[in-house]
Design a protein around this motif. Structure first.
Motif: not given
Length: 464
Positions: A304-315, A317-331
């Motif tokens: 949530t924190t990083l997706a919000g930050r990268y969304n505020g930046m308009g990035s 690719e970074q946002l999608l990368g955060v979600v994927r890596q977070g999902w892998i770590l969570s699994l």
């Protein structure tokens, strides 16, 4: 599908950096959440050894408390998301405005919840089939907890503001300090140790609110000293335009929690059909479940924190990368936890009770929890992704559909007509978890979240 969790979206050089950021944020958030859960679990564990009926009553009271703190959840989630987006957009004026109005919302929420003290007995009456001791315990605990709502509201909102800045360590440390105080006071006030009177349920409630006020005082001091918020530059009066934006983002999450919590209350009444012992076993199962998903919850906050930050930046690719890596770590975390829970349920159960009958009953739900950690990991990851981009409405709708059309009907049919008791109720619960996590995943992969992400970014940029 527009997106895939099997695609990296990041260069090989960026992947380790994103994972490091996620873990740096997630570990303190995990620690804080474990400690937050220990507030209620300390009460449950001590009271479980004091009287399992007192434990059940406190469990019911806590469920009601979670239902009625809707505005608190709205202010907390809204503050985290808007602050993270404002930080990404480098809008210093917005950060200050959001901070001041987050403080006003915390104070307002504290007043509103305290007023409900006068209606505590009426709130407990929604459970029609309670035994006398369980009912009395629930009423006593809820009345005292509501009277101390200011401590809860300030701790929740101020911690959320710090998480929006990417500071998950400070809330963890403060929660740890308050939790140690709570455990000491719980033991002393429930059993009458160290010169304290033996207050039982009343002692558990008083210990909780005293420790919360202690934590609130520390966080108040810390937030006012944070340079990012510029609160020392002078008082800023409440502004509805800023509060509306905080609540616009946070309110659907609050309603989602309300829908879920009301569903849990109805679910509790279904379980009480099977008997008080079945409900006691269920409460222990829920406590173990709450402990089990702490890693996923911590990673969800980091997303949530990083997706919000990268969304505020308009990035994107970074946002999608955060979600994927977070999902892998969570699994990775959750599957490991699931295996441990399935193989060794009894040591976890005995944290909460030594009653042989309740231990035997609780083994079933605890083992079931271990088998379905994959779906919990997916749901928490998607919650983090959607909330960070301001997409708080879709999870609310999905939760409403899932609770009321899957969990409750299946549980009722299995308990009422097939006489499956605790097993039947948990069949409904697991069906709900699978259905809910799958729908949230499909929504994120469809890319339909992008429109709201753009609106959130633009509105935060306009705040000043």
């Amino acid at each position: 599908m527009k997106y895939s969790l099997l695609r990296s979206y990041l260069s090989k050089e960026k992947v380790p950096k994103i994972r490091k950021e996620l873990i740096k944020l997630a570990l303190p958030a995990m620690g804080e959440n474990v400690l937050q859960m220990l507030y209620g679990m300390a009460d449950t564990a001590f009271l479980g050894h004091y009287s399992w009926k007192s434990m059940s009553g406190v469990g019911l009271a806590n469920q009601i408390f979670w239902v009625i703190q809707v505005v608190l959840i709205a202010a907390s989630m809204g503050a985290t998301v808007t602050i993270a987006n404002a930080l990404g957009a480098r809008n210093k004026k917005a950060l200050r405005a959001i901070a001041w109005n987050g403080i006003f919302l915390a104070l307002f929420t504290g007043v509103a919840l305290t007023v409900l003290t006068f209606f505590s007995e009426a709130l407990i009456s929604i459970f029609p089939n309670l035994e006398g001791e369980i009912e009395n315990a629930a009423k006593s605990y809820l009345k005292i907890i509501l009277a101390g709502s200011f401590g809860f509201s300030i701790m929740a909102v101020f911690s959320a503001m710090l998480r929006g800045l990417g500071d998950t360590k400070t809330p963890m440390i403060v929660t740890g300090a308050t939790n140690f105080l709570n455990i000491f006071l719980d033991y002393a006030m429930i059993f009458g140790k160290f010169g304290f009177p033996e207050w039982g349920v009343k002692g558990a409630a008083v210990a909780t609110i005293l420790s919360r006020f202690f934590g609130a005082a520390i966080l108040f001091f810390i937030v006012f000293r944070r340079e990012e918020f510029h609160l020392g530059e002078g008082f800023e009066p409440p502004r509805w335009s800023v509060q509306r934006e905080i609540l616009r983002v946070g309110f659907p999450t609050a309603v989602e929690n309300l829908v879920f919590s009301v569903g849990v209350l109805v679910f509790a009444n279904i379980l009480l059909i099977a008997g008080a012992e079945a409900y006691a076993g269920h409460r222990i199962g829920i406590n173990v479940e709450s402990l089990s998903f702490m890693p996923a919850f911590g990673i969800s906050i980091a997303i949530t924190t990083l997706a919000g930050r990268y969304n505020g930046m308009g990035s994107k690719e970074q946002l999608l990368g955060v979600v994927r890596q977070g999902w892998i770590l969570s699994l990775l975390f959750q599957v490991t936890v699931g295996i441990i829970i399935f193989l060794f349920p009894e040591p976890l159960i005995r944290i909460f009770t030594s009653d042989p009958q309740i231990v035997g009953i609780a083994k079933l739900p605890v083992k079931i929890i271990g088998l379905f950690q994959l779906f919990l990991a997916t749901e928490f990851s998607m919650n983090g992704a959607l909330r960070g981009t301001g997409n708080t409405l879709p999870p609310m709708v999905i939760t409403f559909i899932s609770i009321w059309s899957v969990r409750l009907p299946i549980a009722y049919i299995m308990v009422r007509f097939f006489n499956l008791g605790l097993l039947g109720a948990w069949i409904g619960m697991i069906a709900d978890i699978i259905f809910r996590s799958t729908l949230k995943l499909l929504f994120f992969l469809s890319g339909k979240w992008e429109r709201r992400a753009l609106i959130t970014r633009n509105r935060v940029k306009e705040l000043s």
